[in-house]
Motif scaffolding. Structure first.
Motif, short mmCIF file in Angstrom:
data_model
loop_
_atom_site.label_atom_id
_atom_site.label_comp_id
_atom_site.label_asym_id
_atom_site.label_seq_id
_atom_site.Cartn_x
_atom_site.Cartn_y
_atom_site.Cartn_z
N GLY A 56 0.00 3.68 -27.56
CA GLY A 56 -0.42 3.09 -28.75
C GLY A 56 -1.81 3.14 -29.37
O GLY A 56 -2.55 3.17 -30.61
N THR A 57 -2.74 3.78 -28.42
CA THR A 57 -4.08 4.07 -28.79
C THR A 57 -4.34 4.94 -29.60
O THR A 57 -3.63 6.27 -29.77
CB THR A 57 -4.87 4.61 -27.61
N ASP A 58 -5.09 4.70 -30.85
CA ASP A 58 -5.27 5.82 -32.00
C ASP A 58 -5.81 7.32 -31.33
O ASP A 58 -6.72 7.09 -30.54
CB ASP A 58 -6.14 5.48 -33.03
N ILE A 59 -5.27 8.21 -31.81
CA ILE A 59 -5.71 9.66 -31.50
C ILE A 59 -6.33 10.00 -32.85
O ILE A 59 -5.70 10.16 -34.02
CB ILE A 59 -4.54 10.47 -31.04
N ARG A 60 -7.80 10.31 -32.61
CA ARG A 60 -8.30 10.99 -33.94
C ARG A 60 -8.41 12.55 -33.90
O ARG A 60 -8.59 13.02 -32.89
CB ARG A 60 -9.77 10.25 -34.09
N VAL A 61 -8.46 13.10 -35.08
CA VAL A 61 -8.31 14.63 -35.08
C VAL A 61 -9.87 14.77 -34.66
O VAL A 61 -10.87 14.30 -35.01
CB VAL A 61 -8.28 15.32 -36.28
N ALA A 62 -10.19 15.86 -34.04
CA ALA A 62 -11.67 15.96 -33.51
C ALA A 62 -12.70 16.50 -34.33
O ALA A 62 -13.75 16.52 -34.42
CB ALA A 62 -11.58 16.94 -32.25
N ALA A 63 -12.06 17.24 -35.19
CA ALA A 63 -12.90 17.95 -36.56
C ALA A 63 -12.12 18.24 -37.79
O ALA A 63 -10.89 18.15 -37.63
CB ALA A 63 -13.61 19.30 -35.99
N THR A 64 -12.55 18.24 -38.91
CA THR A 64 -12.00 18.56 -40.10
C THR A 64 -10.89 19.67 -40.02
O THR A 64 -11.75 20.64 -39.46
CB THR A 64 -12.67 18.81 -41.44
N GLY A 65 -10.19 19.85 -40.22
CA GLY A 65 -9.11 21.01 -40.16
C GLY A 65 -7.88 21.07 -40.86
O GLY A 65 -7.44 20.06 -41.72
#
Length: 388
Positions: free
Chosen positions: A267-276
């Motif tokens: 359930g930990t949030d996964i964030r996109v590493a850079a704009t894309g």
């Protein structure tokens, strides 16, 4: 070209992301292989930069008259212009993210050359490094008459200062995608064109300003290599989750492991590493043994489970595997750095909750394009926790 009020007409538009042509194999995430997936539009530059070893120094001051590093694709005059742009940003106390945006903008507008114009620049006999052809636009940022006199606009320091003055007035400019921030200043008819320069601009800033693109703002203060999940480095990158790396990239015991495993609670949030731009967002089971991704998986059965692939500036691709449920993003969607794209789970080939994270170069989604995420993320100021 930019006059701050009307669109420019010279730039080439960054083409819409082309659809994948072929997917020949099922992804076998944590057992090695990855299916071939060829792209016709990467959104990045093909130029390389000579290696530059530079420790991150939070208060490093650019010397515009000093030695300039060699970089393939850009000459000494162009890089010295980049140094002048950065120097003005330092004097104005603009955060390093602004330097990356400004350099990327000038790369698109003039390729970092102080351009005259056939109708206004040459006639005044002003020193220049080339001749543009876009209306009355001149200088590094191709600024039009509303920005100042011809002589002023062809003075790099003046042009950079005017750019920064408008940039810092844009609400939220530090966290928005580079192309949106640049467009808010330039008012371009083709705003997507700026995006493809972001990675190279960050590398230039690193080389000229003591690794400044690796700086993040933490509690309002500059800190090197501190872009944890949710915090964005000046390079535009962030760590996808705050957990520590366990299983590494292509280890002796797992030579086919094309990424790293980062442990985290389900359930930990996964964030996109850079704009894309999202390339893939789907379930990837091993159809012989596991027909759904809506259950916890098990090892040695293959499959990435619920996963996402995102294409970034410079032709880099990041992959996020084993999500607990259907990702929050769709194919073709533009996602901003740090945006939550899903949650940690254990779907697919997984023995417990974790994020399998991959980085690929040259727009190659297959195992051939995979590179070690640990040094890559460190170079972007977003080191993965638990590794040096």
């Amino acid at each position: 070209m930019s006059d701050g009020t009307r669109p420019r007409g010279r730039q080439l538009r960054l083409g819409a992301l082309a659809a994948a042509l072929t997917a020949t194999l099922a992804l076998l995430c944590c057992t090695g292989g990855a299916g071939a997936f060829f792209l016709t539009e990467l959104g990045g530059e093909s130029t390389d930069m000579a290696p530059v070893s530079m420790d991150c120094k939070e208060n490093y001051q650019v010397d515009v008259r000093g030695k300039i590093p060699r970089m393939s694709g850009y000459g000494q005059v162009q890089l010295r212009n980049a140094a002048r742009i950065i120097k003005v940003g330092q004097e104005m106390k603009v955060p390093p993210r602004g330097w990356v945006i400004a350099v990327a903008t000038a790369m698109q507008e003039s390729r970092l050359r102080n351009l005259a114009n056939r109708t206004v620049g040459e006639s005044e006999n002003l020193p220049n490094e080339g001749v543009g052809a876009d209306h009355d636009s001149v200088g590094l940022f191709q600024q039009r008459a509303g920005w100042g006199t011809v002589a002023q606009r062809m003075t790099p320091e003046y042009a950079a200062r005017k750019f920064y003055e408008k940039l810092v007035k844009v609400p939220g400019w530090e966290t928005m995608p580079l192309t949106r921030a640049a467009q808010a200043v330039q008012i371009s008819a083709f705003p997507d064109a700026y995006a493809k320069h972001e990675d190279m601009a960050a590398r230039i800033v690193n080389a000229l300003a003591g690794g400044a693109a690796r700086i993040a703002l933490v509690d309002g203060k500059k800190a090197c290599d501190r872009a944890a999940a949710g915090q964005i480095a000046a390079s535009g990158w962030t760590a996808p989750i705050p957990g520590g790396v366990g299983s590494g990239f292509r280890t002796a015991s797992r030579p086919g492991h094309n990424g790293v495993d980062i442990a985290a609670p389900k359930g930990t949030d996964i964030r996109v590493a850079a704009t894309g731009r999202v390339l893939v967002s789907r379930c990837d089971p091993d159809n012989r043994n596991l027909l759904t991704c809506n259950v916890d998986g098990w090892p040695n059965k293959g499959g990435c489970g619920w996963f996402v692939d995102v294409l970034h500036a410079g032709g880099f691709i990041t992959r996020y595997c084993h999500m607990v449920s259907k990702p929050r993003v769709k194919v073709g969607q533009l996602v901003e750095a740090g945006a939550v794209i899903g949650e940690v789970g254990s779907s697919g080939n997984s023995s417990g909750p974790h994020l399998h994270f991959e980085v690929h170069e040259d727009g190659d989604r297959s195992s051939r394009g995979a590179i070690d995420p640990v040094p890559f993320m460190r170079s972007r100021g977003a080191p993965l926790k638990g590794v040096g």
